[in-house]
Design a protein around this motif. Structure first.
Motif, PDB file in Angstrom:
ATOM      1  N   SER A  60      -1.108   9.223   4.240  1.00 15.18           N
ATOM      2  CA  SER A  60      -1.186   7.765   4.081  1.00 15.18           C
ATOM      3  C   SER A  60       0.208   7.151   4.049  1.00 15.18           C
ATOM      4  N   LEU A  61       1.118   7.796   3.325  1.00 17.52           N
ATOM      5  CA  LEU A  61       2.491   7.291   3.242  1.00 17.52           C
ATOM      6  C   LEU A  61       3.124   7.184   4.613  1.00 17.52           C
ATOM      7  N   LEU A  62       2.976   8.224   5.437  1.00 17.54           N
ATOM      8  CA  LEU A  62       3.588   8.230   6.769  1.00 17.54           C
ATOM      9  C   LEU A  62       2.984   7.150   7.664  1.00 17.54           C
ATOM     10  N   ILE A  63       1.666   7.007   7.641  1.00 23.54           N
ATOM     11  CA  ILE A  63       1.012   5.994   8.483  1.00 23.54           C
ATOM     12  C   ILE A  63       1.448   4.600   8.071  1.00 23.54           C
ATOM     13  N   LEU A  64       1.504   4.343   6.779  1.00 21.77           N
ATOM     14  CA  LEU A  64       1.865   3.003   6.299  1.00 21.77           C
ATOM     15  C   LEU A  64       3.334   2.688   6.584  1.00 21.77           C
ATOM     16  N   ILE A  65       4.214   3.681   6.441  1.00 19.52           N
ATOM     17  CA  ILE A  65       5.625   3.453   6.781  1.00 19.52           C
ATOM     18  C   ILE A  65       5.768   3.144   8.265  1.00 19.52           C
ATOM     19  N   GLU A  66       4.986   3.811   9.094  1.00 17.61           N
ATOM     20  CA  GLU A  66       5.036   3.539  10.529  1.00 17.61           C
ATOM     21  C   GLU A  66       4.538   2.125  10.833  1.00 17.61           C
ATOM     22  N   ALA A 125       0.816  -1.211   0.000  1.00 18.31           N
ATOM     23  CA  ALA A 125       0.000   0.000   0.000  1.00 18.31           C
ATOM     24  C   ALA A 125       0.854   1.268   0.000  1.00 18.31           C
ATOM     25  N   THR A 126       2.035   1.202   0.617  1.00 21.29           N
ATOM     26  CA  THR A 126       2.902   2.385   0.700  1.00 21.29           C
ATOM     27  C   THR A 126       3.298   2.891  -0.679  1.00 21.29           C
ATOM     28  N   VAL A 127       3.664   1.970  -1.583  1.00 21.20           N
ATOM     29  CA  VAL A 127       4.215   2.399  -2.873  1.00 21.20           C
ATOM     30  C   VAL A 127       3.142   2.872  -3.845  1.00 21.20           C
ATOM     31  N   VAL A 128       1.850   2.789  -3.460  1.00 20.62           N
ATOM     32  CA  VAL A 128       0.795   3.331  -4.322  1.00 20.62           C
ATOM     33  C   VAL A 128      -0.006   4.428  -3.617  1.00 20.62           C
ATOM     34  N   ALA A 129       0.402   4.807  -2.407  1.00 21.89           N
ATOM     35  CA  ALA A 129      -0.324   5.855  -1.672  1.00 21.89           C
ATOM     36  C   ALA A 129      -0.298   7.159  -2.464  1.00 21.89           C
ATOM     37  N   ASP A 130      -1.406   7.905  -2.411  1.00 22.54           N
ATOM     38  CA  ASP A 130      -1.490   9.136  -3.213  1.00 22.54           C
ATOM     39  C   ASP A 130      -1.338  10.403  -2.390  1.00 22.54           C
ATOM     40  N   ASN A 131      -1.048  10.273  -1.080  1.00 26.44           N
ATOM     41  CA  ASN A 131      -0.843  11.474  -0.264  1.00 26.44           C
ATOM     42  C   ASN A 131       0.144  11.183   0.855  1.00 26.44           C
ATOM     43  N   ALA A 132       0.700  12.246   1.401  1.00 22.28           N
ATOM     44  CA  ALA A 132       1.778  12.109   2.380  1.00 22.28           C
ATOM     45  C   ALA A 132       1.295  11.490   3.688  1.00 22.28           C
ATOM     46  N   LYS A 156      13.770  -0.932  -0.097  1.00 21.36           N
ATOM     47  CA  LYS A 156      13.466  -0.301  -1.388  1.00 21.36           C
ATOM     48  C   LYS A 156      12.373   0.765  -1.229  1.00 21.36           C
ATOM     49  N   VAL A 157      11.545   0.639  -0.203  1.00 20.53           N
ATOM     50  CA  VAL A 157      10.567   1.692   0.067  1.00 20.53           C
ATOM     51  C   VAL A 157      11.301   2.992   0.401  1.00 20.53           C
TER      52      VAL A 157
END
Length: 636
Positions: free
Chosen positions: A137-143, A128-135, A253-254
């Motif tokens: 979502s990206l931060l939550i998924l990386i966490e 899900a991280t590599v297709v997130a469309d906003n910052a 790679k993320v």
């Protein structure tokens, strides 16, 4: 079924749902054999669906640039770069899932379900991280993926694993804070966190540079850039083998994906010093990673340091592309980015094979120390052949995939050196030499790992009594090794696809990277290389010696296949076999000041305070609470 085949949104939504179902099945029924098998099959189905989704996004130009995942109501964006990362992550997840089926069944029932649940959440979060469309979502998924990694590292619950997990937890917290600060700066300036809107916004140079440095630190921790790599070696050594493979081939790679996104995508054209900074960090990471790998005897720590080396090589391509954009040098930009992106894919293949092969060895012998192995090639022949292919790929030997991608990076550095800019004439040759020295270190490591592990005689009863691993484990390693060969020989047909990805990211025409099975950098046809022709020549080289031996062999004693090795007339002893320590001793003496850096930068008094016990006891429930809250937020 028609919809599932034709729609990447449906396929990707289906994949994420399967990962979540696999996690739930593992948690509820993982203690039983049937529950473990069902969870594993759902994992394989999810990885295959995500792989198909990435392939469709990459090869179907009519796909919309964004959308909402079916069933999950999760907004995503689709681009060629997203597709490449999806393919890379899903290939790794597919083979790790195949490997994990017998690996999980061999574990005690109590921890099996927890491991299966966490590993599926881990892969789902990365996907899900590599297709997130906003910052946000990206931060939550990386966490989420960082917290899952923490619990996967401490699975064994021994002192070594707990220390490794605490290191990863602390480093990832710092990384998250840096990323939050980076996107907060961008949000304060633009009022949006949508990537599509951030691309269109014109930031001031100060805002751009502050956000870039913060993001480089945050993503640099995730990808293991030296000196932000402190969590990497022990985490890979402590985690189960298929999790180590996922960390090396997918999770890190993320971080690379984030650096590309912030450096080449969201903030517009980078200034020259951004690219030079990335190139400097890349050269240091590649060289120090290869140097420290040679000193390691724990096979998984050794491979972890080689992951750092390859992260540095990938970043040489990314940094070269940033410099090319700043200097308005399209050939340099395209060559560097193609090489970096291609090596990102290639590294996931050969490092996945190596970590899974190391896991086979650990499972069959119970040891990770190279000094206690030896003679395993006769006992585990398929694993030995597959790991040899993967090691050759890691050392960038033709005609394997590591050679093809590093060749493009070399060409970008030569192009940098031949340009009109003084900075290129100064640093281009130095970077090329650094990459060459790194390659030499990798070749030495190949000789060390394969020679000490698989050749000679067994040094311990555990190595002498080893046998082949269950067939799904061996098959996963063999298939990854075959993909290394396919991607190497087939590089002239793969590189144009990577060139289209680079062109879409740069909004520029695609570089003609291959023609008729020949790789060459644009107009510089004097440096052409044909991997298929190299493969044919390498296969034909043994023919002449074989013919000569058959013609002039004459009368000779039959070949001896049993008995001790020749030792100049003396009785052969186990102590005569080359050891990992002896192999690396000259380099240890030569680079002693660099090896002492680890002690100077991480003093024992600081390490002992951090790992006093109280902090680890506090962090575990904190991580559990945070993971639970984030999962509720995502589901809600």
């Amino acid at each position: 079924m028609n919809l599932m085949i034709s729609s990447p949104l449906t396929l990707l939504g289906f994949a994420l749902v399967c990962y979540l179902l696999a996690a739930l099945v593992a948690l509820a029924f993982g203690a039983t054999r049937s529950g473990t098998l069902l969870s594993g099959l759902l994992t394989l189905l999810a990885a295959a669906a995500a792989l198909l989704a990435g392939t469709q996004i990459l090869f179907s130009p009519l796909q919309p640039p964004s959308g909402v995942l079916t069933w999950l109501h999760f907004p995503v964006e689709f681009s060629a770069l997203n597709a490449l990362l999806l393919i890379t992550l899903s290939l790794t997840a597919l083979f790790c899932g195949l490997y994990a089926l017998p690996a999980l069944l061999g574990l005690p029932a109590k921890g099996r379900g927890r491991l299966g649940c966490l590993s599926n959440l881990f892969v789902a979060a990365m996907t899900a991280t590599v297709v997130a469309d906003n910052a946000l979502s990206l931060l939550i998924l990386i966490e989420i993926l960082s917290l899952c990694a923490y619990f996967l590292i401490i699975q064994q619950a021994d002192a070594k694993s707990i220390r490794a997990g605490l290191n990863q937890f602390l480093f990832s917290r710092v990384g998250t804070l840096l990323l939050v600060a980076a996107f907060a700066v961008l949000f304060h300036a633009s009022g949006t966190m949508q990537f599509s809107e951030l691309r269109a916004w014109h930031f001031s140079p100060v805002i751009q540079s502050v956000a870039f440095l913060l993001a480089l630190g945050g993503f640099g921790i995730l990808s293991g850039i030296i000196p932000l790599h402190g969590w990497v070696p022990q985490a890979h050594s402590s985690a189960p083998a298929h999790i180590s493979a996922l960390m090396s081939s997918a999770m890190m790679k993320v971080g690379i994906f984030g650096i590309i996104k912030i450096g080449l995508d969201l903030l517009g054209a980078p200034p020259l010093w951004w690219g030079l900074l990335v190139l400097l960090l890349a050269a240091i990471t590649a060289f120090i990673g290869g140097l420290y790998a040679l000193m390691e005897h724990d096979i998984k720590r050794l491979l972890a340091y080689h992951t750092l080396e390859n992260i540095g090589i990938i970043l040489l391509g990314i940094g070269g592309a940033m410099v090319g954009v700043a200097l308005h040098a399209p050939l340099l930009t395209s060559l560097a980015l193609i090489g970096g992106l291609f090596h990102l894919l290639n590294h996931s293949l050969f490092k996945g094979a190596l970590f899974l092969g190391a896991g086979e060895i650990e499972r069959q012998t119970g040891i990770k120390d190279l000094e206690k192995m030896g003679g395993l090639a006769r006992l585990m022949p398929w694993t030995a052949i597959s790991m040899l292919i993967a090691l050759f790929a890691m050392a960038a030997l033709p005609p394997l995939n590591g050679f093809a991608s590093e060749w493009m990076i070399y060409q970008s550095l030569f192009s940098f050196s031949a340009g009109e800019a003084f900075i290129g004439r100064l640093f281009g040759p130095l970077l090329a030499v650094a990459l060459a020295v790194t390659g030499a270190l990798a070749v030495m490591c190949v000789a060390k790992v394969f020679g000490v592990t698989f050749l000679g005689t067994a040094r311990t009863p555990a190595a002498a009594n080893a046998g082949p691993a269950p067939w799904p484990m061996t098959l996963s390693v063999v298939l990854l090794a075959m993909l290394c060969l396919v991607c190497g020989i087939g590089a002239p047909w793969i590189i144009p696809v990577i060139a289209n990805i680079a062109a879409s990211l740069l909004n520029a025409p695609a570089l003609a990277g291959a023609a008729h099975g020949v790789i060459f950098p644009g107009a510089l046809a004097t440096t052409w290389v044909s991997p298929p022709l190299i493969a044919v020549l390498l296969l034909s080289l043994p023919l002449l010696p074989i013919v000569l031996v058959s013609l002039y062999r004459g009368a000779r004693q039959p070949r001896r296949v049993r008995g001790d090795a020749w030792a100049c007339g003396y009785g052969h002893e186990t102590a005569m076999v080359v050891t990992a320590s002896g192999f690396a001793q000259p380099l240890k003496v030569m680079f002693a000041p660099l090896y002492r850096l680890r002690t100077l930068l991480a003093p024992q008094w600081l390490i002992s305070r951090v790992h006093s016990g109280r902090l680890a006891a506090f962090c575990r429930p904190l991580a559990l609470i945070e993971l639970a809250i984030l999962l509720v937020v995502v589901i809600a």
